[in-house]
Structures are given as structure tokens and as C-alpha cells.
Design an enzyme around this catalytic site. Structure first.
Site: not given
Length: 422
Positions: A13, A109-110
């Protein structure tokens, strides 16, 4: 009997992703509180991301810009650059792929990584995680927090509950230690449980993840049926498996390229729309975007859905209704006419704040029914020609006259990706 090898899954993350990218781009903001926010003059004027320094002042994601500035008057506000964030996210994906070919994008973003087959080359899971952290930070300026476990659900939990809170940014959650580590956590920290579901669990007398895990599946299903109705068995089973750390789903690198089931576009309006001609302008713009995407991807659809949210904010009303067409199409006017019909059948006359059009029931666009009553090939060629012009010169290169009225949003949307400026 073949013994199943336990997997090692990472959930990586990116910390305050948009804000981190901006700080990396502008070193002069390194020691200043920074937030990425939409246009304050429009409804998108909310905080999309805040750096850790800004969060220390109480600034939080999704709060209004004015509220954030009251908490932190020196807050540096940067407008979002979505195309740049996508480019950085893809660059980070490429770094992950240096360690395994099993990388699944979970969000911008992950990402999940299955590194089960990487140990002989790169070392153990902690070594891999540390190397990834260093390389991503060096090449992009983004700090990555990493949860490690034996499946995706537990890796996600390891990241959200622990890795994000500790200095190293890396946490391993062994499956053998769920009772000691995961089960004492409050139920609102369980993956997939939001505030509303937390309230439901609390009313059922379940305040920790362990309370759910220790309840037998038949008993949990019975409790869910009483509270949510007869169709809640699947939801109960998902919650029970999550609490017990059970997840056999693979890390699927090609998730985003799986067969598409629908094409849709949604729009939050800059102000409430009430006049029919204003609404029709938006329905036409949305229908055009949906059909253009469908043609680009080689699809036609046989089901049109219109979604509408009406004011007031504190008690919104609206609908989501669909209509089956006589034959599949990706023709803008046909989809638009169907969308209008649905809209006027179900609109309650309240001011409209959000609209969406979806085309589903997708089939290949190379096979279609010819008609004696319309020149299908001529219409198809015309739309393909306009598509090519837009593809080369931008979506605003050719625009309908109705979109140049005060109600039109096509020019504004051409400057954005995902509702935010490129």
C-alpha cells in the site's frame, strides 16, 4: 495425497499516494503539510489525500477543503493530476514485477503480490518486502507499507491494522496467530466491514473479530437471516470466512483484462439540475461516452440502465432502472433514447445531483442485425469517423451543440480522468 504448499502473499500500500507523488515532484514542499484536493469551486472540493504531516493537524481524506484549512491554515493545496498518478502507479507495478509475475492491482495505490516462488532468488519474505520498499522510495519517492501473510485477506489485514501504524511499514500476520493477533481487534477493523455493518454486528453482540470467528457458520447465518432477510447467507459466509482468515482466491495478474460485463459513465453535477432540457443534455453526453467506449472495446449492449440521485443531501432519493432493447447496439442515439425513456418513467421531479448511464448484456459488435428502415452501415461509419478524430485530437475535438450550453459538461470532463483533472 498431494500436500498443498502454503502461499506467501504481500499487500503493498502506497502511503498517502497522491500527496506522496506531489511531494516527490516538488521538493520545496518536503517539510510542509500538503493535501491534494479537487476544485474548491465545485462539489469536488474535498481532500483526496493528505500527507502524514497534514494528518497530524487533523486533516483527513474526504473532508471539505474549508474544514481542512481551518485545522491547518498553512496547508499547501495541490490540485490532482490523475494521469501522472496513473503513470507513477504503473511504474510501481513494474518494480513489483521484478520480484514476481503474480501482481494483482487492487486499486491505484494497493497491489497484491504472490512471492511464493521468489524465495530462492530474492530471499525470505521480509527481505523481499524491504527491497521493494527501498526501490519504490528511491525511484518514485513513495513510501510503501507491506502486509505479509498466507492469503489476500490476511495480507490486507496485516497492512491496514499493523503495517500502516509502525515505523518499519512491514508486518507479518501468521495464520497460526490469528487468535492472538487478529481476533482481539474491534470488528470495525475487519476487512470488508464498514461503519454500518459494524453497527449491525454490535447489535448482534459481536464487538471483536473473534466474536464473529468463534460463532459457528450456521448460527451466524441464522442471525443474519433474522436481521437482513433470507438472502443473506452468502454475506454471512463471507464475513465468517474473513474473520477466520480463510481465502483461497489467487493473485490474478489479469483481473483487469477479464471479460467486461458492462460499460458505464457517471457524473456528479456541478449544481442541482431541474429543467428537462438540462437533464437531457447530460443524458446525451453520458450515452455518447458509453457508446464511444463500447465501440472502442468492440462491444454492443442490449440493456440500458439509468441511475439517478436526487437532492436533498440529507435524505437523497433516486432510482436505478433498466430497459431491454430489441437488439444489441452501440449507437449513441438509440442508447440516448432508451435512457430518456427510463429517466422520465421514474424521475420524481426532485432536483438531480448525479446521473449515470450503463450499457450491459454485451456481445461482440461484429455481428448485428441489418434493417430495411435505417442505414446501419452509414451510421456506424459516421460514429467510427468521429471516434477516430476524438482519439487523435482529444474528446473535445468534436462536440455537440447542446454541450456548449450552460448545462453541458463535455468540455469540462474532457480535461479530467476519473472525475479529476489530468
Amino acid at each position: 495425497m498431494t500436500k498443498t504448499t502454503e502461499r506467501t502473499i504481500l499487500l503493498a500500500d502506497c502511503q498517502s499516494f497522491y500527496a506522496s507523488v506531489e511531494k516527490a515532484s516538488y521538493p520545496e514542499y518536503k517539510n510542509k503539510p500538503l493535501a491534494v484536493a479537487g476544485d474548491p469551486a465545485r462539489r469536488s472540493g474535498i481532500i483526496l489525500a493528505a500527507c502524514p504531516m497534514a494528518k497530524s493537524f487533523g486533516v483527513s481524506t474526504a473532508e471539505r477543503l474549508g474544514e481542512a484549512l481551518n485545522k491547518c491554515p498553512e496547508l499547501v493545496i495541490v490540485r490532482p493530476r490523475m494521469k501522472h498518478y496513473i503513470d507513477v502507479s504503473l511504474a510501481i507495478t513494474d518494480i513489483y514485477k521484478e520480484y514476481t509475475d503474480l501482481v494483482e492491482v487492487f486499486s491505484i495505490d494497493e497491489q497484491f503480490l504472490d512471492i511464493s516462488g521468489s524465495f530462492k532468488i530474492f530471499g525470505d519474505s521480509l527481505t523481499v518486502a524491504r527491497e521493494i520498499q527501498k526501490k519504490v522510495l528511491l525511484q518514485t519517492g513513495v513510501w510503501v507499507r507491506i502486509g505479509i501473510s498466507s492469503n489476500k485477506v490476511l495480507a490486507k489485514s496485516a497492512t491496514d491494522i499493523w503495517a500502516k501504524k509502525i515505523k518499519s511499514g512491514i508486518f507479518t500476520l501468521p495464520k497460526t496467530e490469528l487468535e492472538q493477533l487478529l481476533w482481539p481487534q474491534p470488528v470495525n477493523k475487519m476487512f470488508g466491514v464498514g461503519s454500518r455493518m459494524s453497527s449491525h454486528f454490535e447489535r448482534l453482540g459481536m464487538t471483536t473479530i473473534g466474536d464473529i470467528a468463534r460463532t459457528s457458520l450456521p448460527d451466524l447465518k441464522s442471525k443474519f437471516r433474522v436481521r437482513f432477510g433470507k438472502q443473506s447467507d452468502i454475506q454471512a459466509e463471507v464475513m465468517w470466512k474473513t474473520a477466520n482468515g480463510l481465502d483461497e482466491s489467487p493473485v490474478a495478474p489479469y483481473t483487469l483484462s477479464s471479460p467486461q460485463k458492462s460499460v458505464s459513465h457517471m457524473m456528479t453535477l456541478p449544481q442541482d439540475y431541474l429543467e428537462p432540457n438540462e437533464v437531457e443534455t447530460i443524458l446525451l453526453e453520458l450515452s455518447e461516452e458509453v457508446c464511444r467506449d463500447s465501440r472502442r472495446k468492440g462491444y454492443m449492449g442490449s440493456v440500458v440502465t439509468v441511475s439517478c440521485t436526487c437532492s436533498p443531501y440529507e435524505a437523497p432519493t433516486g432510482f436505478s432502472r433498466q430497459m431491454k432493447l430489441t437488439e444489441p447496439t452501440n449507437n449513441t442515439n438509440k442508447v440516448y433514447n432508451a435512457a430518456k425513456k427510463i429517466f422520465y418513467n421514474f424521475w420524481n421531479g426532485m432536483p438531480i445531483r448525479r446521473l449515470g448511464v450503463t450499457l450491459s448484456g454485451l456481445v461482440d459488435d461484429q455481428t448485428y442485425q441489418l434493417s430495411f428502415f435505417e442505414d446501419h452501415e452509414r451510421i456506424r461509419s459516421l460514429e467510427e469517423a468521429t471516434d477516430k478524430i476524438k482519439e487523435r485530437y482529444g474528446s473535445a475535438a468534436i462536440i455537440r451543440a447542446s454541450s456548449l450550453t450552460q448545462a453541458g459538461q463535455a468540455l469540462e470532463r474532457s480535461l479530467k480522468i476519473g472525475g479529476h483533472y489530468k
